[in-house]
Design a protein around this motif. Structure first.
Motif, mmCIF file in Angstrom:
data_model
loop_
_atom_site.group_PDB
_atom_site.id
_atom_site.type_symbol
_atom_site.label_atom_id
_atom_site.label_comp_id
_atom_site.label_asym_id
_atom_site.label_seq_id
_atom_site.Cartn_x
_atom_site.Cartn_y
_atom_site.Cartn_z
ATOM 1 N N LEU A 46 21.449 -6.341 10.979
ATOM 2 C CA LEU A 46 21.119 -7.651 10.391
ATOM 3 C C LEU A 46 21.910 -7.883 9.099
ATOM 4 O O LEU A 46 22.466 -8.964 8.881
ATOM 5 N N ASP A 47 21.939 -6.854 8.247
ATOM 6 C CA ASP A 47 22.693 -6.971 6.991
ATOM 7 C C ASP A 47 24.175 -7.254 7.253
ATOM 8 O O ASP A 47 24.792 -8.074 6.571
ATOM 9 N N ARG A 48 24.714 -6.546 8.257
ATOM 10 C CA ARG A 48 26.142 -6.694 8.539
ATOM 11 C C ARG A 48 26.443 -8.084 9.118
ATOM 12 O O ARG A 48 27.435 -8.705 8.758
ATOM 13 N N TYR A 49 25.561 -8.544 10.007
ATOM 14 C CA TYR A 49 25.709 -9.906 10.537
ATOM 15 C C TYR A 49 25.776 -10.905 9.382
ATOM 16 O O TYR A 49 26.640 -11.786 9.339
ATOM 17 N N ALA A 50 24.844 -10.738 8.439
ATOM 18 C CA ALA A 50 24.802 -11.648 7.288
ATOM 19 C C ALA A 50 26.116 -11.601 6.520
ATOM 20 O O ALA A 50 26.670 -12.635 6.144
ATOM 21 N N ALA A 51 26.624 -10.377 6.320
ATOM 22 C CA ALA A 51 27.865 -10.222 5.544
ATOM 23 C C ALA A 51 29.040 -10.880 6.253
ATOM 24 O O ALA A 51 29.882 -11.526 5.616
ATOM 25 N N VAL A 52 29.102 -10.713 7.587
ATOM 26 C CA VAL A 52 30.203 -11.319 8.330
ATOM 27 C C VAL A 52 30.147 -12.846 8.214
ATOM 28 O O VAL A 52 31.134 -13.493 7.883
ATOM 29 N N TYR A 53 28.954 -13.393 8.472
ATOM 30 C CA TYR A 53 28.826 -14.861 8.415
ATOM 31 C C TYR A 53 29.101 -15.383 7.006
ATOM 32 O O TYR A 53 29.699 -16.444 6.835
ATOM 33 N N GLU A 54 28.695 -14.614 6.011
ATOM 34 C CA GLU A 54 28.965 -15.028 4.631
ATOM 35 C C GLU A 54 30.473 -15.052 4.383
ATOM 36 O O GLU A 54 31.003 -16.010 3.802
ATOM 37 N N ALA A 55 31.164 -13.995 4.850
ATOM 38 C CA ALA A 55 32.622 -13.936 4.666
ATOM 39 C C ALA A 55 33.315 -15.065 5.427
ATOM 40 O O ALA A 55 34.349 -15.578 5.005
ATOM 41 N N MET A 56 32.722 -15.468 6.572
ATOM 42 C CA MET A 56 33.292 -16.559 7.356
ATOM 43 C C MET A 56 33.021 -17.919 6.728
ATOM 44 O O MET A 56 33.567 -18.927 7.158
ATOM 45 N N GLY A 57 32.143 -17.925 5.721
ATOM 46 C CA GLY A 57 31.755 -19.191 5.113
ATOM 47 C C GLY A 57 30.660 -19.886 5.898
ATOM 48 O O GLY A 57 30.333 -21.047 5.637
ATOM 49 N N ASN A 58 30.086 -19.216 6.862
ATOM 50 C CA ASN A 58 28.976 -19.774 7.634
ATOM 51 C C ASN A 58 27.657 -19.417 6.926
ATOM 52 O O ASN A 58 26.955 -18.469 7.296
ATOM 53 N N LEU A 59 27.375 -20.204 5.893
ATOM 54 C CA LEU A 59 26.292 -19.834 4.977
ATOM 55 C C LEU A 59 24.913 -19.935 5.626
ATOM 56 O O LEU A 59 24.003 -19.168 5.301
ATOM 57 N N MET A 60 24.762 -20.901 6.547
ATOM 58 C CA MET A 60 23.469 -21.046 7.201
ATOM 59 C C MET A 60 23.094 -19.784 7.979
ATOM 60 O O MET A 60 21.983 -19.272 7.864
ATOM 61 N N GLN A 61 24.070 -19.320 8.767
ATOM 62 C CA GLN A 61 23.829 -18.108 9.556
ATOM 63 C C GLN A 61 23.632 -16.909 8.645
ATOM 64 O O GLN A 61 22.771 -16.064 8.894
ATOM 65 N N ALA A 62 24.461 -16.825 7.600
ATOM 66 C CA ALA A 62 24.353 -15.704 6.654
ATOM 67 C C ALA A 62 22.955 -15.671 6.050
ATOM 68 O O ALA A 62 22.303 -14.623 5.997
ATOM 69 N N ARG A 63 22.512 -16.848 5.638
ATOM 70 C CA ARG A 63 21.191 -16.943 5.019
ATOM 71 C C ARG A 63 20.103 -16.495 5.995
ATOM 72 O O ARG A 63 19.179 -15.764 5.644
ATOM 73 N N ASP A 64 20.233 -16.925 7.236
ATOM 74 C CA ASP A 64 19.222 -16.557 8.236
ATOM 75 C C ASP A 64 19.178 -15.054 8.480
ATOM 76 O O ASP A 64 18.109 -14.473 8.629
ATOM 77 N N TYR A 65 20.368 -14.437 8.530
ATOM 78 C CA TYR A 65 20.383 -12.993 8.777
ATOM 79 C C TYR A 65 19.884 -12.206 7.565
ATOM 80 O O TYR A 65 19.185 -11.202 7.723
ATOM 81 N N TYR A 66 20.205 -12.666 6.360
ATOM 82 C CA TYR A 66 19.641 -11.986 5.181
ATOM 83 C C TYR A 66 18.111 -12.104 5.197
ATOM 84 O O TYR A 66 17.394 -11.170 4.870
ATOM 85 N N GLN A 67 17.652 -13.296 5.610
ATOM 86 C CA GLN A 67 16.205 -13.523 5.700
ATOM 87 C C GLN A 67 15.577 -12.580 6.728
ATOM 88 O O GLN A 67 14.542 -11.960 6.472
ATOM 89 N N ARG A 68 16.242 -12.457 7.877
ATOM 90 C CA ARG A 68 15.709 -11.564 8.918
ATOM 91 C C ARG A 68 15.715 -10.112 8.454
ATOM 92 O O ARG A 68 14.783 -9.351 8.739
ATOM 93 N N ALA A 69 16.778 -9.735 7.730
ATOM 94 C CA ALA A 69 16.861 -8.366 7.191
ATOM 95 C C ALA A 69 15.725 -8.123 6.203
ATOM 96 O O ALA A 69 15.065 -7.079 6.226
ATOM 97 N N LEU A 70 15.491 -9.114 5.350
ATOM 98 C CA LEU A 70 14.412 -9.000 4.363
ATOM 99 C C LEU A 70 13.067 -8.867 5.064
ATOM 100 O O LEU A 70 12.242 -8.011 4.705
ATOM 101 N N GLU A 71 12.860 -9.700 6.078
ATOM 102 C CA GLU A 71 11.600 -9.626 6.830
ATOM 103 C C GLU A 71 11.451 -8.267 7.513
ATOM 104 O O GLU A 71 10.356 -7.713 7.581
ATOM 105 N N PHE A 72 12.574 -7.750 8.005
ATOM 106 C CA PHE A 72 12.554 -6.433 8.662
ATOM 107 C C PHE A 72 12.067 -5.357 7.694
ATOM 108 O O PHE A 72 11.224 -4.530 8.039
ATOM 109 N N THR A 73 12.589 -5.389 6.464
ATOM 110 C CA THR A 73 12.188 -4.357 5.492
ATOM 111 C C THR A 73 10.746 -4.548 5.046
ATOM 112 O O THR A 73 10.147 -3.646 4.476
ATOM 113 N N ASN A 74 10.184 -5.716 5.306
ATOM 114 C CA ASN A 74 8.794 -5.965 4.923
ATOM 115 C C ASN A 74 7.802 -5.655 6.041
ATOM 116 O O ASN A 74 6.595 -5.727 5.835
#
Ligand SMILES: [Zn+2]
Length: 187
Positions: A112-140
């Motif tokens: 999940l973290d890596r997906y977020a990083a890739v999308y962030e690097a691609m400039g796809n901020l919506m997807q990046a945000r969603d994956y960071y959110q999913r990663a955060l939820e996972f750790t919770n």
């Protein structure tokens, strides 16, 4: 030690026949000796079995650790490969590696973290945000909570806020249609 005949005078000097005197005591002693020998043998057998069990347990532990090291190496390799692919701006390959990460290691947050990083690097901020959110939820998740420190949660939280600030997230959300499962999972 030679035993007297049953009807012979007892060797203890009591003047009684052996069968009336010390025979019963001698037999009891002989039985006790046999019993204690058997107990020693049984104890030895138990000890051997316990040793064997400890030996197998130790073996199993080593084998399990070897297996885990292999798994960990695989996880590290794949995780690092995503970073390298981002550096090389090979985003399609990076996304494929992320998919592989999630598939092979569904119980860790790396995919999940890596997906977020890739999308962030691609400039796809919506997807990046969603994956960071999913990663955060996972750790919770209750079963995951002990495995993660607050630092990681803070870091992901900050990432989310930062991306939301950069993309004007709240306005975007009303206009941009987030595809399929992502949309429903981030409500
Ligand atoms: Zn006697």
């Amino acid at each position: 030690v030679a035993k007297p005949e049953r009807n012979a005078p007892c060797l203890c000097g009591s003047g009684s026949k052996y069968k009336k005197c010390c025979l019963a005591k001698d037999e009891a002693q002989a039985m006790a000796k046999i019993r204690s020998q058997r107990e020693v043998e049984a104890a030895t057998t138990r000890e051997r079995a316990a040793f064997q069990a400890r030996y197998w347990a130790a073996n199993e532990l080593v084998a399990a650790r070897d297996r885990w090291e292999l798994v960990e190496d695989g996880l590290d390799d794949l995780s690092n490969s995503v970073i390298n692919l981002i550096d090389e701006r090979r985003f399609d390959d990076a996304l494929k590696a992320c998919e592989q990460l999630l598939q092979d290691f569904p119980d860790v947050v790396d995919g999940l973290d890596r997906y977020a990083a890739v999308y962030e690097a691609m400039g796809n901020l919506m997807q990046a945000r969603d994956y960071y959110q999913r990663a955060l939820e996972f750790t919770n998740l209750p079963e995951q909570q002990s495995g993660f420190d607050d630092e990681g949660r803070e870091w992901r939280g900050e990432k989310i806020s930062e991306i939301e600030a950069r993309s004007g997230f709240s306005q975007h959300r009303l206009q941009v249609d987030v595809p399929g499962n992502l949309a429903s999972e981030t409500q």
